[in-house]
Scaffold this active site. Structure first.
Site, PDB file in Angstrom:
ATOM      1  N   ASP A 108     -81.653   0.272 -29.618  1.00 25.48           N
ATOM      2  CA  ASP A 108     -80.766   1.199 -28.908  1.00 25.48           C
ATOM      3  C   ASP A 108     -81.596   2.204 -28.110  1.00 25.48           C
ATOM      4  O   ASP A 108     -82.815   2.271 -28.265  1.00 25.48           O
ATOM      5  CB  ASP A 108     -79.848   1.927 -29.915  1.00 25.48           C
ATOM      6  CG  ASP A 108     -80.621   2.813 -30.894  1.00 25.48           C
ATOM      7  OD1 ASP A 108     -80.468   2.637 -32.119  1.00 25.48           O
ATOM      8  OD2 ASP A 108     -81.413   3.678 -30.436  1.00 25.48           O
ATOM      9  N   HIS A 123     -89.370  -3.859 -31.015  1.00 20.93           N
ATOM     10  CA  HIS A 123     -88.447  -5.004 -31.134  1.00 20.93           C
ATOM     11  C   HIS A 123     -87.575  -5.171 -29.890  1.00 20.93           C
ATOM     12  O   HIS A 123     -86.554  -5.880 -29.924  1.00 20.93           O
ATOM     13  CB  HIS A 123     -87.561  -4.852 -32.380  1.00 20.93           C
ATOM     14  CG  HIS A 123     -88.330  -4.970 -33.655  1.00 20.93           C
ATOM     15  ND1 HIS A 123     -87.823  -4.578 -34.874  1.00 20.93           N
ATOM     16  CD2 HIS A 123     -89.583  -5.424 -33.917  1.00 20.93           C
ATOM     17  CE1 HIS A 123     -88.730  -4.790 -35.818  1.00 20.93           C
ATOM     18  NE2 HIS A 123     -89.796  -5.291 -35.271  1.00 20.93           N
ATOM     19  N   CYS A 131     -85.650 -12.677 -18.225  1.00 23.49           N
ATOM     20  CA  CYS A 131     -85.489 -14.060 -17.766  1.00 23.49           C
ATOM     21  C   CYS A 131     -86.542 -14.916 -18.462  1.00 23.49           C
ATOM     22  O   CYS A 131     -87.748 -14.643 -18.342  1.00 23.49           O
ATOM     23  CB  CYS A 131     -85.679 -14.126 -16.250  1.00 23.49           C
ATOM     24  SG  CYS A 131     -85.700 -15.821 -15.613  1.00 23.49           S
ATOM     25  N   CYS A 150     -80.902 -14.553 -12.759  1.00 22.26           N
ATOM     26  CA  CYS A 150     -81.955 -13.544 -12.961  1.00 22.26           C
ATOM     27  C   CYS A 150     -82.081 -12.723 -11.678  1.00 22.26           C
ATOM     28  O   CYS A 150     -82.223 -13.305 -10.595  1.00 22.26           O
ATOM     29  CB  CYS A 150     -83.289 -14.235 -13.255  1.00 22.26           C
ATOM     30  SG  CYS A 150     -84.718 -13.164 -13.056  1.00 22.26           S
ATOM     31  N   CYS A 153     -85.820 -14.019 -10.111  1.00 25.79           N
ATOM     32  CA  CYS A 153     -86.020 -15.353  -9.533  1.00 25.79           C
ATOM     33  C   CYS A 153     -84.692 -16.003  -9.159  1.00 25.79           C
ATOM     34  O   CYS A 153     -84.686 -17.142  -8.666  1.00 25.79           O
ATOM     35  CB  CYS A 153     -86.784 -16.231 -10.529  1.00 25.79           C
ATOM     36  SG  CYS A 153     -85.818 -16.660 -11.989  1.00 25.79           S
ATOM     37  N   ASN A 216     -86.046   8.693 -45.865  1.00 23.25           N
ATOM     38  CA  ASN A 216     -85.081   7.597 -45.935  1.00 23.25           C
ATOM     39  C   ASN A 216     -83.918   8.000 -46.841  1.00 23.25           C
ATOM     40  O   ASN A 216     -84.043   8.962 -47.613  1.00 23.25           O
ATOM     41  CB  ASN A 216     -85.788   6.355 -46.510  1.00 23.25           C
ATOM     42  CG  ASN A 216     -85.238   5.062 -45.916  1.00 23.25           C
ATOM     43  OD1 ASN A 216     -85.021   4.975 -44.708  1.00 23.25           O
ATOM     44  ND2 ASN A 216     -84.992   4.090 -46.761  1.00 23.25           N
ATOM     45  N   LEU A 217     -82.829   7.242 -46.736  1.00 26.23           N
ATOM     46  CA  LEU A 217     -81.660   7.551 -47.584  1.00 26.23           C
ATOM     47  C   LEU A 217     -81.987   7.265 -49.041  1.00 26.23           C
ATOM     48  O   LEU A 217     -81.520   7.947 -49.943  1.00 26.23           O
ATOM     49  CB  LEU A 217     -80.470   6.703 -47.140  1.00 26.23           C
ATOM     50  CG  LEU A 217     -79.078   7.095 -47.629  1.00 26.23           C
ATOM     51  CD1 LEU A 217     -78.733   8.513 -47.184  1.00 26.23           C
ATOM     52  CD2 LEU A 217     -78.034   6.103 -47.126  1.00 26.23           C
TER      53      LEU A 217
HETATM   54  N1  APR Z   1     -80.442   8.283 -43.044  1.00 19.19           N
HETATM   55  C1  APR Z   1     -81.682   7.808 -43.426  1.00 19.19           C
HETATM   56  N2  APR Z   1     -81.904   6.517 -43.824  1.00 19.19           N
HETATM   57  C2  APR Z   1     -80.823   5.704 -43.833  1.00 19.19           C
HETATM   58  C3  APR Z   1     -79.515   6.133 -43.480  1.00 19.19           C
HETATM   59  C4  APR Z   1     -79.358   7.489 -43.071  1.00 19.19           C
HETATM   60  N3  APR Z   1     -78.167   7.981 -42.706  1.00 19.19           N
HETATM   61  N4  APR Z   1     -78.649   5.080 -43.620  1.00 19.19           N
HETATM   62  C5  APR Z   1     -79.401   4.040 -44.070  1.00 19.19           C
HETATM   63  N5  APR Z   1     -80.700   4.413 -44.211  1.00 19.19           N
HETATM   64  C6  APR Z   1     -81.845   3.606 -44.633  1.00 19.19           C
HETATM   65  C7  APR Z   1     -81.491   2.555 -45.688  1.00 19.19           C
HETATM   66  O1  APR Z   1     -81.639   3.101 -46.979  1.00 19.19           O
HETATM   67  C8  APR Z   1     -82.498   1.446 -45.398  1.00 19.19           C
HETATM   68  O2  APR Z   1     -83.678   1.629 -46.183  1.00 19.19           O
HETATM   69  O3  APR Z   1     -82.280   2.881 -43.501  1.00 19.19           O
HETATM   70  C9  APR Z   1     -82.866   1.647 -43.919  1.00 19.19           C
HETATM   71  C10 APR Z   1     -82.341   0.557 -42.984  1.00 19.19           C
HETATM   72  O4  APR Z   1     -82.994  -0.626 -43.328  1.00 19.19           O
HETATM   73  P1  APR Z   1     -82.673  -1.989 -42.534  1.00 19.19           P
HETATM   74  O5  APR Z   1     -81.233  -2.172 -42.426  1.00 19.19           O
HETATM   75  O6  APR Z   1     -83.487  -3.051 -43.195  1.00 19.19           O
HETATM   76  O7  APR Z   1     -83.205  -1.691 -41.052  1.00 19.19           O
HETATM   77  P2  APR Z   1     -84.710  -1.726 -40.508  1.00 19.19           P
HETATM   78  O8  APR Z   1     -85.687  -1.338 -41.565  1.00 19.19           O
HETATM   79  O9  APR Z   1     -84.731  -0.940 -39.267  1.00 19.19           O
HETATM   80  O10 APR Z   1     -84.878  -3.281 -40.157  1.00 19.19           O
HETATM   81  C11 APR Z   1     -86.092  -3.706 -39.591  1.00 19.19           C
HETATM   82  O11 APR Z   1     -85.202  -5.913 -39.275  1.00 19.19           O
HETATM   83  O12 APR Z   1     -83.294  -7.038 -38.836  1.00 19.19           O
HETATM   84  C12 APR Z   1     -84.515  -6.718 -38.316  1.00 19.19           C
HETATM   85  O13 APR Z   1     -85.210  -6.447 -36.050  1.00 19.19           O
HETATM   86  C13 APR Z   1     -84.372  -5.895 -37.045  1.00 19.19           C
HETATM   87  O14 APR Z   1     -85.548  -3.874 -36.402  1.00 19.19           O
HETATM   88  C14 APR Z   1     -84.891  -4.518 -37.471  1.00 19.19           C
HETATM   89  C15 APR Z   1     -85.834  -4.840 -38.612  1.00 19.19           C
END
Ligand code: APR
Length: 265
Positions: A108, A123, A131, A150, A153, A216-217
């Site tokens: 995003d 990513h 393309c 594209c 091209c 992280n959460l």
């Molecule tokens: N605030 C902080 N952390 C959060 C929140 C929040 N509001 N909500 C969820 N999380 C944490 C979750 O606890 C989890 O550990 O974010 C993490 C999301 O993990 P994933 O869903 O595995 O996402 P990510 O680690 O970005 O995935 C890596 O995997 O699917 C592929 O290419 C895709 O870039 C992605 C890669």
């Protein structure tokens, strides 16, 4: 638990370099689903049928439908306080002659919309299309279809979302690796640590004596590798962490590797 603190600029001789890695968790509160949480995207959609080059070769319409749905969600989403706090950190560090490198696994554009000027999308980016014939990358904000020519091209049938699928090599890895090696502090925000090579950055940083922090959460898959861990919603925890970094309080035991303090301390 050690608290990694960045000493105030005035007390340091050297430039402070922080590398922040973000994942889907930082955009969760902006309404963009994560992948592996309860009800996450990969619990509702099969990544092997939607996010691999083989899946695209087999059924491009289905893959386009999936990414068109996600692109519309991105266009409807808004950055949250965690995105804005990192934009503030980038600007304030630049004012001090320090460096923030923001690497994201997210496709995003919420970091950019929050004001971060330099974002490395390892990513890829959903608001761009590539393309597969001439490799031209074009801005793309509408639905993408197999029939779309594209812009480079003009060939049809080769346009794909500019994202990295499973089994493909992430983007800008050489630049990311050199920034990681020269960092004083590595911080992972909102990522489960399930997907490599991003999940391997913390071990690399640790092996180089770089201080590490997880925001992280909940504990990620490699939480034990971090010097410091802060748990909670990114929109609440990241702004507090950023204010602490910018406030800068020297703390002997956890001064990041590069922060050689001036003698007056
Ligand atoms: N605030 C902080 N952390 C959060 C929140 C929040 N509001 N909500 C969820 N999380 C944490 C979750 O606890 C989890 O550990 O974010 C993490 C999301 O993990 P994933 O869903 O595995 O996402 P990510 O680690 O970005 O995935 C890596 O995997 O699917 C592929 O290419 C895709 O870039 C992605 C890669």
């Amino acid at each position: 638990m050690a608290r990694v603190v960045v000493p105030d600029r005035a007390t340091r001789e050297s430039v402070m370099k922080i590398l922040v890695l973000t994942g889907a968790g930082i955009s969760a509160e902006s309404g963009l689903g994560t992948f592996r949480d309860k009800g996450g995207l990969w619990s509702r959609f099969d990544p092997m049928k939607l996010a691999t080059p083989e899946a695209f070769a087999k059924d491009p319409e289905q893959v386009h439908a999936f990414y068109n749905f996600r692109r519309r969600n991105v266009l409807d989403a808004q950055p949250n306080p965690a995105h804005f706090a990192l934009a503030r950190l980038e600007a304030a560090m630049a004012d001090r002659g320090d460096e923030l490198t923001l690497v994201t696994q997210n496709i995003d554009d919420l970091h950019e919309r929050a004001g971060t000027s330099r974002v490395t999308h390892m990513h890829g980016e959903l608001l761009k299309a590539r393309c597969a014939h001439c490799q031209a990358v074009s801005p793309w904000r509408q639905d993408l279809a197999v029939s779309d020519p594209c812009p480079g091209c003009i060939q049809q049938g080769h346009m794909r979302p500019h994202v990295v699928w499973f089994g493909e090599i992430p983007l800008a890895m050489d630049a990311i690796q050199s920034r990681l090696r020269s960092a004083d502090l590595f911080v992972a925000i909102g990522t489960s640590g399930a997907v490599y090579p991003a999940a391997g950055f913390v071990a690399q940083a640790g092996a180089l004596g770089i201080a590490t922090c997880e925001i992280n959460l909940e504990p990620s898959d490699n939480t034990e590798l971090f010097d410091e861990r802060r748990y909670g919603r990114a929109s609440e925890v990241v702004p507090v962490w950023v204010e602490e970094v910018l406030a800068g309080r020297p703390d002997e035991s956890t001064i990041p590797r590069g922060a050689k303090l001036r003698s007056q301390l």
